[in-house]
Scaffold this active site. Structure first.
Site, PDB file in Angstrom:
ATOM      1  N   LYS A 188       0.847  -1.195   0.000  1.00 52.17           N
ATOM      2  CA  LYS A 188       0.000   0.000   0.000  1.00 52.17           C
ATOM      3  C   LYS A 188       0.886   1.250   0.000  1.00 52.17           C
ATOM      4  CE  LYS A 188      -2.583   3.077   2.891  1.00 52.17           C
ATOM      5  NZ  LYS A 188      -2.206   4.096   1.962  1.00 52.17           N
ATOM      6  N   GLU A 263       9.869   0.840  10.755  1.00 53.39           N
ATOM      7  CA  GLU A 263      10.826   1.943  10.589  1.00 53.39           C
ATOM      8  C   GLU A 263      10.043   3.207  10.916  1.00 53.39           C
ATOM      9  OE1 GLU A 263      13.914   1.544   9.662  1.00 53.39           O
ATOM     10  OE2 GLU A 263      13.888  -0.492   8.878  1.00 53.39           O
ATOM     11  N   CYS A 297      12.926  10.866   7.794  1.00 51.60           N
ATOM     12  CA  CYS A 297      12.844  10.300   9.146  1.00 51.60           C
ATOM     13  C   CYS A 297      14.173  10.467   9.885  1.00 51.60           C
ATOM     14  CB  CYS A 297      12.454   8.843   9.078  1.00 51.60           C
ATOM     15  SG  CYS A 297      13.389   7.965   7.842  1.00 51.60           S
ATOM     16  N   GLU A 394       9.298  15.233  16.687  1.00 46.88           N
ATOM     17  CA  GLU A 394       9.707  15.201  15.281  1.00 46.88           C
ATOM     18  C   GLU A 394       8.827  16.166  14.488  1.00 46.88           C
ATOM     19  OE1 GLU A 394       8.681  11.691  12.965  1.00 46.88           O
ATOM     20  OE2 GLU A 394      10.693  11.761  12.124  1.00 46.88           O
TER      21      GLU A 394
HETATM   22  P1  NDP Z   1       1.697   7.605   8.807  1.00 45.53           P
HETATM   23  O1  NDP Z   1       2.313   6.708   9.779  1.00 45.53           O
HETATM   24  O2  NDP Z   1       0.340   8.153   9.094  1.00 45.53           O
HETATM   25  O3  NDP Z   1       1.572   6.931   7.366  1.00 45.53           O
HETATM   26  C1  NDP Z   1       2.499   6.045   6.818  1.00 45.53           C
HETATM   27  C2  NDP Z   1       1.778   4.987   6.013  1.00 45.53           C
HETATM   28  O4  NDP Z   1       0.939   4.222   6.865  1.00 45.53           O
HETATM   29  C3  NDP Z   1       0.843   5.535   4.939  1.00 45.53           C
HETATM   30  O5  NDP Z   1       0.812   4.640   3.851  1.00 45.53           O
HETATM   31  C4  NDP Z   1      -0.494   5.546   5.638  1.00 45.53           C
HETATM   32  O6  NDP Z   1      -1.571   5.534   4.753  1.00 45.53           O
HETATM   33  C5  NDP Z   1      -0.410   4.262   6.440  1.00 45.53           C
HETATM   34  N1  NDP Z   1      -1.245   4.230   7.637  1.00 45.53           N
HETATM   35  C6  NDP Z   1      -1.654   5.253   8.417  1.00 45.53           C
HETATM   36  N2  NDP Z   1      -2.392   4.805   9.451  1.00 45.53           N
HETATM   37  C7  NDP Z   1      -2.443   3.463   9.331  1.00 45.53           C
HETATM   38  C8  NDP Z   1      -3.043   2.419  10.107  1.00 45.53           C
HETATM   39  N3  NDP Z   1      -3.732   2.679  11.213  1.00 45.53           N
HETATM   40  N4  NDP Z   1      -2.883   1.142   9.705  1.00 45.53           N
HETATM   41  C9  NDP Z   1      -2.180   0.861   8.592  1.00 45.53           C
HETATM   42  N5  NDP Z   1      -1.612   1.788   7.823  1.00 45.53           N
HETATM   43  C10 NDP Z   1      -1.718   3.079   8.185  1.00 45.53           C
HETATM   44  O7  NDP Z   1       2.748   8.703   8.597  1.00 45.53           O
HETATM   45  P2  NDP Z   1       2.586  10.067   7.873  1.00 45.53           P
HETATM   46  O8  NDP Z   1       2.058   9.844   6.518  1.00 45.53           O
HETATM   47  O9  NDP Z   1       1.842  11.010   8.743  1.00 45.53           O
HETATM   48  O10 NDP Z   1       4.134  10.424   7.739  1.00 45.53           O
HETATM   49  C11 NDP Z   1       4.826  11.229   8.619  1.00 45.53           C
HETATM   50  C12 NDP Z   1       5.516  10.443   9.722  1.00 45.53           C
HETATM   51  O11 NDP Z   1       6.097   9.239   9.246  1.00 45.53           O
HETATM   52  C13 NDP Z   1       6.618  11.200  10.357  1.00 45.53           C
HETATM   53  O12 NDP Z   1       6.351  11.352  11.711  1.00 45.53           O
HETATM   54  C14 NDP Z   1       7.885  10.380  10.183  1.00 45.53           C
HETATM   55  O13 NDP Z   1       8.567  10.285  11.359  1.00 45.53           O
HETATM   56  C15 NDP Z   1       7.404   9.047   9.807  1.00 45.53           C
HETATM   57  N6  NDP Z   1       8.289   8.460   8.799  1.00 45.53           N
HETATM   58  C16 NDP Z   1       9.283   7.603   9.175  1.00 45.53           C
HETATM   59  C17 NDP Z   1      10.139   7.063   8.249  1.00 45.53           C
HETATM   60  C18 NDP Z   1      11.225   6.071   8.620  1.00 45.53           C
HETATM   61  O14 NDP Z   1      11.881   5.527   7.738  1.00 45.53           O
HETATM   62  N7  NDP Z   1      11.478   5.785   9.847  1.00 45.53           N
HETATM   63  C19 NDP Z   1      10.020   7.403   6.842  1.00 45.53           C
HETATM   64  C20 NDP Z   1       8.950   8.298   6.566  1.00 45.53           C
HETATM   65  C21 NDP Z   1       8.125   8.798   7.506  1.00 45.53           C
HETATM   66  P3  NDP Z   1      -2.213   6.918   4.192  1.00 45.53           P
HETATM   67  O15 NDP Z   1      -1.144   7.563   3.398  1.00 45.53           O
HETATM   68  O16 NDP Z   1      -3.359   6.458   3.388  1.00 45.53           O
HETATM   69  O17 NDP Z   1      -2.608   7.736   5.395  1.00 45.53           O
END
Ligand code: NDP
Length: 805
Positions: A188, A263, A297, A394
């Protein structure tokens, strides 16, 4: 002439027509299931917006749980053959994918810039080349799997959920190792950034990847992400995103047996010592926090500067910020593009306003951001105190907070003053100082005189609440395989053992035979009630209660202390006083393990008797358990100075030192069966790798562990390295799993207990290793010892050391 005088950049726009044409040809996009484009079951579509203009680019399908079922079923069917496909064939497909990514590299780079708002300079020069490199590198692992990972098989159907900040790169980090190891995938993409995943879907059709091996479902988290996480036929979830969502996924999958890698977020320190090359540092900061608009991140979002150079560095930095070019992502001379969405922009604005409110000083360049899209200028905060929101949370935007330090020790303390542990940069011209500081920082990647370096060969992932598991490197492959023997173990069936009843005269005597004295008096045994073992001392349980220990005939054979919450807290505190154990030499740790084995061997008969007495097993069987425990101690003594790191050679002038570091404090709940061997098999690898432990021995047969107190005391084991609390396994495990100062929890008990451990561990995202109620053949060297135990005892830190002027 004016141009020569000002040396201003002219516009250098990238042609956008091929990408727009490609979008036109495909809209509205379908879902990729079984290598076919299908309409979403809901019939719904969502807009994909260009963040630089705020205008729609196209529409993508909004999948729902019905589509998730169909995609998982396709992946399951495909797994039947893909999982058995020879590595060489998988390697050929992956090689073809890498080639096709290169063939379409410009289209992918433009699509990524349009969809995410990041600059074409970054997508063209960084994202897409790294994507191709990831597939080439993992094509190699597909080829080598059978020889390099013998005894392991793919986990099955993998659900992968990725964020929007590096859309195609995160896809590659997930899909490449999964396919290399023989898994099939349902992926996804993030709601805001699906376009390059859809182009990737087309590439898979081009290369003729067998149907169902990779399925791509666009849509909303609530419809697709959650359904994927809950799906009963998904064997593993790999997630990159926010710590909050990671935590909820940990809770949802607890006890399900799904493998999980997370991650998550970060608040990475960027440490500058006063002998650093400040001009390089300034460029480093640009790459650390303004790369991808700070939506990284591992962004170096906390600048820690040695006090005496702070003013000079900040002056240079402000001058550089003034020159940064922010604007149309498709202009090749632009440094910074747009923020991905209005929601993310609002969140950055909110946190910046909070920083100002909390008293920090904000500085932004004098130029204005373009209007029309979602832009935010590079921002610097000074006068920041370490406990404020902007220093801890963050922000995920182009916002740098700066603090000062005086000594290296203070720099390390400030750097580690965060719940995260993803990455760090260390800047100093003194290599001794840099290499001394790097291992002290709790982070998965440390970059020396460089920042934000990534390569497929070097694993990436977090410590602490930045998650667990690695992506890239050999260590990343283990996230997508499981030991073959695991499939054969289904229920909790300890090994068959021959039971014998203890001799009459051995009963009721606390394990010690009564002695007939010459004058016909019966000399009673001296009562021996083991206490708890905390910080090298035997201490009474806080509760003041003892528990009876029974033999299989239900005769009392002894008592042990009944440990409680407070004892566990004391034991955890004790583990922290033994921090020198991790920094000591491996030679010394090996010596102590050999010494424990030596002292156990001296008392082998007594330990065998103890096993017979508690379990009713045959003497020979018990003696074999003791000898196996001794041999196991030898194995881990041997491994202590041999389970070492690797030196990677990524495509740069430099090396990456992949160091295997201890996890920290490990809580261990031992299995009921094999009271001595189960205990030694878990404690020995953990301490061999430099961890300190709090151990809950077998609840029914704890005396074999408590008899080890004296063995430890006579083997020079430093106080606090091994702490033992006897009592109710599940109640004590719960306290350990709840404890924020425990970094990992191992649990070998019931299925329900395993679930509880996984559920509760989400508090501080501690690593867990549980058996879901399945038995392990502890006598068998394949199941009872070896690299699996060492891997669970360590985490890899990659230290990047570039060289050259
Ligand atoms: P989210 O955690 O909301 O989203 C990441 C992914 O998870 C998206 O595909 C999202 O879908 C999906 N998602 C969200 N909620 C759920 C759930 N309950 N169950 C399953 N899947 C879900 O992050 P953000 O998009 O808000 O991104 C920002 C954050 O992500 C930052 O805080 C950053 O720290 C973190 N991040 C960490 C990284 C790393 O490598 N450690 C890399 C990138 C970001 P949808 O897009 O449809 O909402």
């Amino acid at each position: 002439m004016d141009i020569f005088a000002t040396m201003e950049y002219g516009p250098a726009p990238e042609a956008v027509t091929p990408a727009l044409d490609w979008l036109k040809q495909h809209e509205p996009f379908g879902l990729l299931i079984n290598n076919q484009w299908v309409k979403p079951a809901s019939g719904q579509y969502i807009d994909s917006i260009n963040p630089a203009t705020g205008k729609p680019l196209t529409q993508v399908a909004a999948a729902n749980s019905g589509d998730v079922d169909a995609a998982v079923a396709a992946a399951r069917t495909a797994f039947e053959s893909w999982g058995k496909t020879p590595g060489h064939i998988r390697a050929r497909y992956m090689y073809a994918i890498a080639r096709h990514i290169q063939k379409h590299s410009r289209l992918l780079a433009v699509l990524e810039a349009l969809d995410n708002g990041k600059s074409i300079r970054e997508t063209r020069d960084l994202d897409i080349p790294l994507v191709a490199r990831h597939f080439y590198y993992h094509a190699g692992w597909a080829q080598l799997k059978s020889t390099e990972l013998p005894g392991y098989e793919p986990v099955g159907v993998v659900g992968q959920i990725i964020p929007w900040n590096f859309p195609l790169l995160m896809l590659a980090w997930k899909i490449a190792p999964a396919l290399a190891m023989g898994n099939t995938v349902v992926l996804k993409p993030a709601r805001y950034t699906s376009l390059t995943a859809l182009k990737f879907a087309e590439i898979m059709q081009e290369v003729g990847l067998p149907p169902g091996v990779v399925n791509i479902l666009t849509g909303e988290a609530s419809q697709v992400g959650e359904a994927l996480v809950r799906h009963s036929d998904v064997n593993k979830i790999a997630f990159t995103g926010s710590t909050d969502v990671g935590r909820s996924i940990r809770r949802t999958t607890a006890g399900s047996g799904k493998k999980l890698s997370l991650e998550l977020g970060g608040k990475s320190p960027f440490i500058v010592f006063d002998d650093a090359d400040l001009d390089s540092v300034v460029e480093g900061v640009v790459d650390a926090i303004w790369f991808n608009q700070g939506q990284v991140c591992c962004a170096g979002s906390r600048l820690l500067v040695q006090e005496d150079i702070a003013d000079r560095l900040l002056g240079k930095l402000r001058a550089r910020m003034e020159k940064l070019r922010l604007g149309n992502p498709l202009d090749k001379a632009v440094d910074m593009g747009a923020i991905v969405s209005p929601g993310q922009l609002k969140e950055i604005e909110r946190l910046v306003a909070q920083g100002v409110e909390e008293g920090a000083e904000m500085w932004q360049p004098s130029w204005a951001c373009p209007t029309g899209g979602y832009f935010f200028p590079p921002t610097l905060f000074t006068n920041v105190s370490p406990a404020t929101t902007i220093a801890q949370v963050e922000i995920f935007g182009p916002v740098l907070v700066s603090m000062t330090f005086r000594t290296p020790a203070e720099a390390v303390a400030l750097a580690n003053n965060t719940r995260y542990g993803l990455a760090a940069s260390v800047w100093s011209e003194n290599i001794n100082l840099a290499l001394d500081v790097a291992p002290k920082i709790k982070a998965g990647s440390v970059w020396i005189n460089c920042t934000n370096m990534f390569d497929a060969s070097s694993g990436f992932g977090g410590y602490r609440e930045s998650g667990f598991g690695r992506e890239g490197g050999k260590e990343g492959l283990y996230e997508y395989v499981k030991p073959i023997w695991e499939a054969q173990q289904t229920t909790h069936q300890p090994d068959e053992v021959q039971l014998i009843l203890p001799d009459e005269h051995e009963k009721h005597e606390n394990g010690y035979r009564t002695v007939e004295t010459p004058n016909d008096f019966v000399l009673p045994p001296i009562d021996r009630t083991p206490k708890l073992f905390i910080k090298g001392k035997q201490v009474r349980p806080d509760s003041g209660y003892s528990l009876d220990v029974y033999d299989p005939e239900h005769h009392v054979v002894g008592q042990v202390g009944e440990g409680n919450r407070k004892d566990i807290r004391n034991a955890v505190e004790a583990t922290h006083t033994a921090s020198g154990w991790a920094s000591g030499t491996t030679h010394n740790r090996a010596q102590i393990l050999y010494y424990i084995a030596e002292n156990l061997a001296i008392r082998a008969e007594e330990f065998a008797r103890r096993i017979v007495q508690q379990t009713g097993r045959a003497n020979a069987d018990a003696a074999n358990e003791v000898q196996t425990a001794i041999s196991r101690l030898f194995s881990y003594a041997a491994w202590t100075d041999k389970y070492e790191g690797t030196v990677h050679r990524p495509p740069l002038r430099g090396v990456v030192l992949a160091m295997k570091e201890p996890i920290g404090v490990i809580g261990i709940a031992c299995p009921e069966e094999y009271p001595l061997l189960g205990f030694i098999s878990l404690v020995a690898p953990a301490i061999a790798m430099g961890n300190t432990v709090v151990v809950i021995p077998s609840q029914q047969s704890p005396l074999s562990a408590t008899d080890c107190y004296q063995v430890f005391e006579t083997s020079d084991l430093p106080d606090g390295v091994v702490n033992i609390v006897t009592g109710d396994t599940d109640a004590l495990s719960q306290v350990l799993t709840d404890h924020d100062d425990v970094d990992a929890m191992w649990y070998f008990g019931s299925a329900e207990g395993s679930k509880r451990v996984e559920l509760t561990s989400a508090g501080n995202m501690k690593r867990t290793w549980v058996n879901y109620g399945h038995a392990r053949h502890w006598l068998d060297a394949v199941q009872g010892e070896g690299e699996e135990f060492l891997r669970e005892s360590t985490q890899v830190k990659n230290i990047w050391v570039p060289y050259g002027e």
